[in-house]
Design a protein around this motif. Structure first.
Motif, PDB file in Angstrom:
ATOM      1  N   SER A   1       0.817  -1.216   0.000  1.00  0.00           N
ATOM      2  CA  SER A   1       0.000   0.000   0.000  1.00  0.00           C
ATOM      3  C   SER A   1       0.851   1.266   0.000  1.00  0.00           C
ATOM      4  O   SER A   1       0.378   2.335  -0.359  1.00  0.00           O
ATOM      5  CB  SER A   1      -0.937   0.022   1.206  1.00  0.00           C
ATOM      6  OG  SER A   1      -0.189  -0.007   2.406  1.00  0.00           O
ATOM      7  N   GLU A   2       2.120   1.163   0.425  1.00  0.00           N
ATOM      8  CA  GLU A   2       2.987   2.325   0.439  1.00  0.00           C
ATOM      9  C   GLU A   2       4.424   1.878   0.209  1.00  0.00           C
ATOM     10  O   GLU A   2       4.801   0.745   0.529  1.00  0.00           O
ATOM     11  CB  GLU A   2       2.872   3.094   1.754  1.00  0.00           C
ATOM     12  CG  GLU A   2       3.081   2.271   2.985  1.00  0.00           C
ATOM     13  CD  GLU A   2       2.761   3.027   4.264  1.00  0.00           C
ATOM     14  OE1 GLU A   2       3.320   2.641   5.302  1.00  0.00           O
ATOM     15  OE2 GLU A   2       1.968   3.979   4.208  1.00  0.00           O
TER      16      GLU A   2
ATOM     17  N   ARG B   1       8.691  11.594  -4.551  1.00  0.00           N
ATOM     18  CA  ARG B   1       7.420  11.944  -3.944  1.00  0.00           C
ATOM     19  C   ARG B   1       7.012  13.379  -4.252  1.00  0.00           C
ATOM     20  O   ARG B   1       5.828  13.710  -4.286  1.00  0.00           O
ATOM     21  CB  ARG B   1       7.526  11.760  -2.411  1.00  0.00           C
ATOM     22  CG  ARG B   1       6.176  11.782  -1.695  1.00  0.00           C
ATOM     23  CD  ARG B   1       6.314  12.266  -0.279  1.00  0.00           C
ATOM     24  NE  ARG B   1       6.740  13.653  -0.246  1.00  0.00           N
ATOM     25  CZ  ARG B   1       5.921  14.688  -0.359  1.00  0.00           C
ATOM     26  NH1 ARG B   1       4.635  14.492  -0.515  1.00  0.00           N
ATOM     27  NH2 ARG B   1       6.389  15.926  -0.325  1.00  0.00           N
TER      28      ARG B   1
ATOM     29  N   GLU C   1       1.396   9.937  -4.742  1.00  0.00           N
ATOM     30  CA  GLU C   1       0.707   8.652  -4.770  1.00  0.00           C
ATOM     31  C   GLU C   1       0.409   8.279  -6.221  1.00  0.00           C
ATOM     32  O   GLU C   1       0.324   9.147  -7.100  1.00  0.00           O
ATOM     33  CB  GLU C   1      -0.578   8.698  -3.946  1.00  0.00           C
ATOM     34  CG  GLU C   1      -1.605   9.709  -4.417  1.00  0.00           C
ATOM     35  CD  GLU C   1      -2.838   9.734  -3.533  1.00  0.00           C
ATOM     36  OE1 GLU C   1      -3.866  10.260  -4.004  1.00  0.00           O
ATOM     37  OE2 GLU C   1      -2.788   9.217  -2.401  1.00  0.00           O
TER      38      GLU C   1
ATOM     39  N   ARG D   1       0.910   4.618  -2.179  1.00  0.00           N
ATOM     40  CA  ARG D   1       1.324   5.904  -1.623  1.00  0.00           C
ATOM     41  C   ARG D   1       2.836   5.920  -1.452  1.00  0.00           C
ATOM     42  O   ARG D   1       3.426   4.954  -0.969  1.00  0.00           O
ATOM     43  CB  ARG D   1       0.648   6.159  -0.277  1.00  0.00           C
ATOM     44  CG  ARG D   1       0.900   7.535   0.300  1.00  0.00           C
ATOM     45  CD  ARG D   1      -0.098   7.828   1.405  1.00  0.00           C
ATOM     46  NE  ARG D   1       0.034   6.904   2.506  1.00  0.00           N
ATOM     47  CZ  ARG D   1       0.795   7.112   3.585  1.00  0.00           C
ATOM     48  NH1 ARG D   1       1.486   8.240   3.680  1.00  0.00           N
ATOM     49  NH2 ARG D   1       0.858   6.237   4.556  1.00  0.00           N
TER      50      ARG D   1
ATOM     51  N   LEU E   1       6.135   7.198   0.306  1.00  0.00           N
ATOM     52  CA  LEU E   1       6.591   7.770   1.569  1.00  0.00           C
ATOM     53  C   LEU E   1       7.734   8.749   1.315  1.00  0.00           C
ATOM     54  O   LEU E   1       8.578   8.518   0.449  1.00  0.00           O
ATOM     55  CB  LEU E   1       7.040   6.667   2.525  1.00  0.00           C
ATOM     56  CG  LEU E   1       5.973   5.637   2.892  1.00  0.00           C
ATOM     57  CD1 LEU E   1       6.545   4.601   3.848  1.00  0.00           C
ATOM     58  CD2 LEU E   1       4.761   6.303   3.509  1.00  0.00           C
TER      59      LEU E   1
END
Length: 942
Positions: A356-357, A414, A419, A443, A445
């Motif tokens: 998820s990240e 990022r 995301e 997503r 980080l």
């Protein structure tokens, strides 16, 4: 024999089991596991040790997580996390899953979540003899003409057994009648087909019906059987049988044909008439699936679709039709139906595992998701092409068969994209192609990889001088492309020095907002600009920073009035003495000849302004002049010129006041005073200055005289006050002097008693206490021992004070002065307020003391005063006061000596006594007076 067979069978089973184990081990080494379990096992039954076969640690397997997935809707297997065993999740019925298939294999995948790895698992479901052979109809009706020749064969309905192998249908048996026998034929596919064989001619008149029993048996242990009753009706003779137009009918139909569609219409003809020519159609041989999908109309021979076809479930069907006439004659034909594939299934995308990240500093090639893609179509319709959406830094890699890994294609940032919604697209090869997609939300980080960036490359601001302390100068702004704590920017001032002081004492920066404040009031004349650096630092670990230059310009304000350099102001000369006074007196005096023409230069006023710019632009104008029209001043040059030629009526001396003004807002100004003398020579100038100084400045002389008058009046008033104060003091002093005591003292000058007052003051300073009674013979001097320490350091006081015996002491001193011994000095000489001697006017109303009234007491008092004065002189040496100090230096300091105190012994007059005080310290002189008191008084006066 039977034992030998069983031994051979046991060895074969062991060999087969060993081969299966070796194959399973080989395939496990290549990432694929194979197991075999019988059907109908209860839920949770052991299938295989997956952890052992894949060499996976149980602790790691529990920590990372693993699960079993399959493509079917029902999950038949599960992974036991504690033991690593593959177990059954549901009861498995082989006949339901793999009907009509020789080998039943269920496939699933084992996914290890933490490692993002997938392993293929195949489980073969072996058959058990759990189904008995069954006939579709329990009662079979056959019609046979009596003219049928022996040896004729009549096919019977086959028995169905879902089991396979040895557990499937193995044999048939017929019982009940001698006219018929059973013949079992093996088909091309190895299928056993029972046929009823007529072994003996029939005779309807002998028997119209024959009852038979058909038994079907499988090969299980124990064997299971199924039975069907056959009823044979004997018909009359019919010599023509129906005939199909073709022996085999072949049909190809797409899988998307609607329900009710007629696939085929078969025809059979019978030349007979009547009921023997009437043909009916029936399905004699068909699978259960075919009977569910197709329907044959008995009258027309039309085959219709009663259920949707699905190529993915069943792609071909075989039907055996029978055409029978009314006489019992028949013909058979086969119908082969092939289902063609239609692109009716879109690709299916399943996300088996996904992150998820992900950190933005992840290395390229990092796996973020594991995706499974399949298409149930076949051929080109089932070929799937996978791709990712455009503009994303990811790519697809094939992992295993239909599995794909979504990995990073490059480094992430990022700040460009926080995301990603990664779209996985799949398209098959059909025409038109069907597509499907799945979205992965990821997503990114943040990592502290961006330093703060200022909004401007260089900052500058203008600050007016004389600013208030704490005034806001400007605000610097820096932004950080990172997120969260990494983007939190704090500001601080980089240290430096200006004019010997640190920059932090001039300005400060607010750490959170970047606001720059002035800590002190700036003066343009001292500091005109300030160059400093501000650092912006983020909150990352480690922190990143950047610097920006800030230039602070101090703007000038009109805070300095013009300063006149010439002519100098009066009294501004730097010299001393008469020379300086002379120079100061000639300052600002200019000589102009009476013959000067208009425009002639007389003098020039020189002024400067410490400000800058417009605030330092000076203008000159004539503010005051003795003769307004005679002179003019240059507006910008300050030059004083003749406005016209002097005339005879013009005064010789002129005073000019020039106003110098800057252009600030508000403007500031200064004045310069010039004295212009109209003269032809220096001598004339000097005479004019000497004679006409007073008339030249009438206003200034008047002011000067007014000041002198006020000063004189003030001095007179002060002198009056001093005189009044002196008179009051004199009156008070006279009131303190004693009145005349007797006739013996009447002729003594008043100056002789001045010493008594001095002695009294001297005694007061040392605080003696003298006690006098009415009877002077009993008078004594008492010294308080406890009070001596407050005045002078002295010897220890005697145990008892020595009494003074008046006449005895006086006679002894008069008779033999040499034998007189000095009394021990009393440390405390202070008289109390009631015991202190003095004049009658010196006592307050509260004091009860009085001056003695008779002569004897007066003489005793004088003798006591004399003795006290001599004791004080003797005590000086004892107390360490030094010569001439009378012991006062210990109380008043070394600077206070006897030269500051009058010698009271010279001024003491003792009436009726021959003793006098001498000037020698430490001696007592007892000389006969040789005369009366007046003579002695005169002698003392001399």
């Amino acid at each position: 024999m039977c034992a030998a067979r069983e031994g051979r069978w046991g060895r074969r089973r062991r060999a087969l089991l060993l081969c299966c184990v070796l194959v399973a081990a080989w395939e496990a080494a290549w990432g694929q596991l194979r197991y075999s379990v019988p059907e109908e096992l209860p839920k949770g039954s052991f299938v295989g040790d997956v952890a052992k076969d894949l060499a996976l640690e149980l602790a790691a397997l529990r920590a990372r997580g693993a699960r079993v997935v399959s493509q079917s809707r029902t999950q038949y297997f599960a992974l036991h996390a504690n033991s690593g065993h593959l177990v059954t999740a549901e009861r498995i019925d082989r006949e339901q899953l793999c009907r009509l298939l020789e080998k039943c294999v269920l496939r699933c995948e084992l996914i290890v979540e933490g490692e993002l790895k997938v392993y293929a698992v195949e489980v073969e479901i072996t058959d058990i003899n759990d189904n008995a052979p069954t006939f579709k109809e329990m009662q079979l009706d056959e019609k046979i003409s009596e003219i049928t020749a022996p040896g004729s064969r009549f096919p019977l309905t086959k028995a169905q057994d879902p089991d396979v192998g040895s557990n499937s249908l193995q044999s048939y048996a017929l019982s009940g009648d001698e006219h018929f026998s059973l013949s079992v034929q093996a088909g091309a596919d190895g299928e056993k087909r029972p046929e009823l064989v007529l072994t003996k001619a029939l005779d309807r008149e002998e028997a119209a019906f024959h009852e038979l029993l058909l038994t079907a048996s499988d090969g299980g242990e124990p064997a299971r059987t199924g039975t069907a009753r056959i009823r044979v009706a004997v018909l009359d003779a019919n010599d023509n049988a129906p005939a199909f137009s073709q022996a085999v009918y072949t049909v190809r139909v797409p899988e998307d044909v609607p329900v009710g569609f007629t696939l085929l219409r078969v025809t059979a003809t019978d030349p007979d008439d009547g009921i023997y020519g009437e043909v009916t159609y029936s399905l004699k041989v068909a699978t259960e699936i075919a009977l569910e999908v197709f329907q044959l109309e008995p009258e027309t021979g039309a085959i219709k679709l009663v259920k949707y076809l699905d190529y993915e479930e069943w792609n071909s069907y075989e039907l055996e039709l029978q055409a029978r006439d009314g006489g019992g004659l028949f013909d058979t034909a086969k119908v082969l139906i092939s289902v063609t594939d239609v692109n009716d299934n879109a690709p299916e995308i399943s996300v088996r595992s996904a992150l998820s990240e992900i950190s933005e500093d992840a290395a390229p090639g990092t796996v973020v998701a594991l995706v499974h893609v399949q298409d149930r179509d076949s051929g080109g319709n089932g070929e799937v092409r996978c791709s990712l959406g455009e503009g994303v830094p990811f790519r697809l890699e094939r992992a295993l068969d239909d599995y794909y890994s979504v990995v990073t294609a490059r480094e992430l940032d990022r700040e460009q994209a926080s995301e990603y919604n990664v779209t996985v697209r799949a398209a098959d090869g059909g025409s038109p192609a069907l597509r499907s997609s799945a979205v992965l939300a990821l997503r990114v980080l943040d990592v502290n990889d961006n330093a703060p960036v200022f909004a401007e490359a260089r900052y500058s601001a203008r600050l007016p001088e004389n600013n208030a302390e704490g005034a806001l100068v400007l605000t610097v702004r820096a932004s950080d492309a990172d997120w969260g704590q990494n983007a939190r920017v704090r500001y601080r001032l980089r240290e430096g020095r200006l004019r010997g002081a640190p920059l932090s004492s001039y300005v400060s920066v607010q750490a959170e907002t970047g606001a720059l404040y002035a800590l002190r009031s700036f003066d343009y004349e001292e500091v005109r600009e300030l160059e400093l650096w501000v650092r912006a630092e983020d909150g990352g670990a480690p922190p990143l920073s950047s610097n920006v230059s800030v230039r602070l310009l101090i703007a000038d304000e009109n805070d300095n009035a013009p300063q006149v350099l010439y002519p100098p102001a009066p009294g501004s000369g730097s010299g001393a003495g008469a020379g300086a006074g002379a120079v100061s007196g000639w300052a600002g005096v200019e000589l102009a000849p009476r013959s000067a023409e208009p425009g002639a230069l007389v003098a020039k006023v020189v002024a400067v302004d410490a400000d800058a710019g417009q605030n330092a632009w000076l203008s000159y104008e004539l503010a005051k002049a003795t003769e307004p029209g005679l002179f003019r001043v240059g507006l910008h040059s300050g030059e004083v010129r003749m406005a016209r030629s002097p005339m005879a009526r013009d005064a010789a001396r002129h005073s000019l006041v020039v106003l110098v003004k800057d252009r600030g807002r508000p403007p500031l100004s200064a004045t310069a005073t010039l004295t212009v003398v109209l003269a032809e020579s220096v001598a004339e100038l000097l005479s004019e200055l000497g004679s006409a100084a007073a008339p030249a400045e009438p206003a200034g002389s008047l002011t000067r005289w007014l000041v002198l008058a006020v000063a004189a009046v003030s001095c007179l008033f002060l002198a009056f006050l001093l005189l009044l104060l002196a008179l009051r003091l004199r009156r008070w002093r006279r009131s303190r002097l004693p009145p005349p005591l007797s006739g013996t003292l009447r002729g003594v000058p008043a100056s002789h008693f001045v010493g008594i007052d001095g002695v009294r003051a001297f005694l007061r300073s040392y605080s003696h206490d003298v006690s006098l009674t009415a009877d002077s013979r009993k008078s004594q001097l008492r010294c308080a021992p406890g009070s001596c320490c407050d005045t002078l350091p002295a010897r220890p006081p005697p145990a008892e004070p020595a009494p003074l015996r008046g006449e005895h002491a006086a006679a002894q001193r008069a008779a033999d002065t040499d034998a007189l011994t000095q009394a021990q000095p009393n440390p405390d000489w202070r008289f109390s307020q009631t015991q202190r001697p003095g004049t009658s006017g010196s006592q307050n109303g509260e004091e009860g003391g009085a001056w003695p009234s008779n002569q004897f007491d007066t003489e005793m008092l004088q003798a006591m005063i004399l003795a006290s004065a001599n004791e004080a002189a003797d005590a000086n040496a004892t107390l360490g006061g030094g010569t001439g100090t009378m012991g006062l230096s210990a109380r008043y300091g070394p600077q206070f000596t006897l030269q500051h105190v009058p010698d009271y012994r010279q001024n003491v007059y003792i009436p009726g006594s021959t003793a006098t005080l001498s000037n020698a310290a430490g001696k007592r002189d007892a000389k006969p007076s040789g005369g009366n008191k007046k003579k002695s008084g005169k002698k003392e006066k001399k």
